[in-house]
Write a protein that holds these residues in place. Structure first.
Motif, mmCIF file in Angstrom:
data_model
loop_
_atom_site.group_PDB
_atom_site.id
_atom_site.type_symbol
_atom_site.label_atom_id
_atom_site.label_comp_id
_atom_site.label_asym_id
_atom_site.label_seq_id
_atom_site.Cartn_x
_atom_site.Cartn_y
_atom_site.Cartn_z
ATOM 1 N N UNK A 187 -0.962 -11.013 -49.757
ATOM 2 C CA UNK A 187 -1.183 -10.026 -50.823
ATOM 3 C C UNK A 187 -0.204 -8.869 -50.739
ATOM 4 N N UNK A 188 0.899 -9.063 -50.020
ATOM 5 C CA UNK A 188 1.899 -8.012 -49.896
ATOM 6 C C UNK A 188 3.113 -8.348 -50.741
ATOM 7 N N UNK A 189 3.462 -7.435 -51.641
ATOM 8 C CA UNK A 189 4.646 -7.606 -52.480
ATOM 9 C C UNK A 189 5.772 -6.734 -51.940
ATOM 10 N N UNK A 190 6.967 -7.295 -51.949
ATOM 11 C CA UNK A 190 8.154 -6.544 -51.592
ATOM 12 C C UNK A 190 9.150 -6.682 -52.724
ATOM 13 N N UNK A 191 9.688 -5.569 -53.166
ATOM 14 C CA UNK A 191 10.728 -5.602 -54.185
ATOM 15 C C UNK A 191 12.048 -5.222 -53.536
ATOM 16 N N UNK A 192 13.098 -5.915 -53.936
ATOM 17 C CA UNK A 192 14.452 -5.608 -53.482
ATOM 18 C C UNK A 192 15.280 -5.307 -54.717
ATOM 19 N N UNK A 193 15.887 -4.127 -54.727
ATOM 20 C CA UNK A 193 16.703 -3.724 -55.867
ATOM 21 C C UNK A 193 18.037 -3.189 -55.389
ATOM 22 N N UNK A 194 19.059 -3.451 -56.153
ATOM 23 C CA UNK A 194 20.347 -2.800 -55.976
ATOM 24 C C UNK A 194 20.617 -2.029 -57.258
ATOM 25 N N UNK A 195 20.592 -0.712 -57.150
ATOM 26 C CA UNK A 195 20.791 0.163 -58.307
ATOM 27 C C UNK A 195 21.663 1.341 -57.905
ATOM 28 N N UNK A 196 22.318 1.923 -58.888
ATOM 29 C CA UNK A 196 23.085 3.145 -58.638
ATOM 30 C C UNK A 196 22.177 4.363 -58.661
ATOM 31 N N UNK A 197 21.125 4.324 -59.466
ATOM 32 C CA UNK A 197 20.221 5.463 -59.620
ATOM 33 C C UNK A 197 18.788 4.934 -59.699
ATOM 34 N N UNK A 198 18.027 5.059 -58.603
ATOM 35 C CA UNK A 198 16.670 4.526 -58.537
ATOM 36 C C UNK A 198 15.770 5.147 -59.602
ATOM 37 N N UNK A 226 2.959 -5.482 -64.547
ATOM 38 C CA UNK A 226 2.060 -4.459 -64.014
ATOM 39 C C UNK A 226 0.604 -4.779 -64.364
ATOM 40 N N UNK A 227 0.373 -5.221 -65.583
ATOM 41 C CA UNK A 227 -0.987 -5.594 -65.995
ATOM 42 C C UNK A 227 -1.480 -6.806 -65.208
ATOM 43 N N UNK A 228 -0.634 -7.817 -65.092
ATOM 44 C CA UNK A 228 -1.015 -9.060 -64.418
ATOM 45 C C UNK A 228 -1.325 -8.834 -62.947
ATOM 46 N N UNK A 229 -0.567 -7.975 -62.291
ATOM 47 C CA UNK A 229 -0.710 -7.748 -60.855
ATOM 48 C C UNK A 229 -1.582 -6.530 -60.518
ATOM 49 N N UNK A 285 0.935 9.526 -58.614
ATOM 50 C CA UNK A 285 1.557 9.569 -59.940
ATOM 51 C C UNK A 285 1.456 8.241 -60.685
ATOM 52 N N UNK A 286 0.835 7.238 -60.059
ATOM 53 C CA UNK A 286 0.696 5.942 -60.696
ATOM 54 C C UNK A 286 1.858 4.997 -60.456
ATOM 55 N N UNK A 287 2.786 5.370 -59.571
ATOM 56 C CA UNK A 287 3.928 4.514 -59.272
ATOM 57 C C UNK A 287 3.527 3.437 -58.270
ATOM 58 N N UNK A 288 3.945 2.208 -58.550
ATOM 59 C CA UNK A 288 3.618 1.117 -57.635
ATOM 60 C C UNK A 288 4.768 0.805 -56.686
ATOM 61 N N UNK A 289 5.894 1.504 -56.830
ATOM 62 C CA UNK A 289 7.035 1.276 -55.950
ATOM 63 C C UNK A 289 7.458 2.579 -55.302
ATOM 64 N N UNK A 290 7.933 2.459 -54.084
ATOM 65 C CA UNK A 290 8.525 3.594 -53.403
ATOM 66 C C UNK A 290 9.709 3.098 -52.582
ATOM 67 N N UNK A 291 10.626 3.991 -52.299
ATOM 68 C CA UNK A 291 11.774 3.634 -51.477
ATOM 69 C C UNK A 291 11.333 3.663 -50.018
ATOM 70 N N UNK A 292 11.612 2.594 -49.304
ATOM 71 C CA UNK A 292 11.299 2.557 -47.874
ATOM 72 C C UNK A 292 12.612 2.574 -47.089
ATOM 73 N N UNK A 293 12.590 3.117 -45.880
ATOM 74 C CA UNK A 293 13.825 3.228 -45.120
ATOM 75 C C UNK A 293 14.413 1.864 -44.748
ATOM 76 N N UNK A 294 15.708 1.749 -44.878
ATOM 77 C CA UNK A 294 16.407 0.555 -44.442
ATOM 78 C C UNK A 294 16.612 0.646 -42.931
#
Length: 66
Positions: free
Chosen positions: A11-22, A39-42, A51-60
């Motif tokens: 039940x743990x989701x991990x997102x990986x993104x490469x962006x210039x501006x998160x 977001x509705x499905x999950x 604030x209702x955000x489901x993602x946060x930046x975690x340290x690399x």
């Protein structure tokens, strides 16, 4: 946004993104129909912050690039 993947382990989701501006990427995603559907499905397993955000930046802790 250059790349965006989501992985699930149990039940743990991990997102990986490469962006210039998160912040800008999150703004764009928040209005995208596919993200709204995701977001509705999950919703029953996604944890959100105050604030209702489901993602946060975690340290690399390790990065290798050949």
């Amino acid at each position: 946004m250059q790349t965006y993947s989501i992985f699930m382990h149990g039940n743990t989701l991990f997102a990986y993104m490469e962006v210039n501006d998160f912040t800008e990427a999150m703004r764009i995603l928040s209005n995208h129909p596919a993200n709204k559907k995701w977001q509705e499905y999950m919703a029953d397993i996604l944890m959100t912050d105050e604030q209702g955000h489901s993602m946060q930046v975690i340290p690399e802790v390790f990065h290798f690039h050949a």
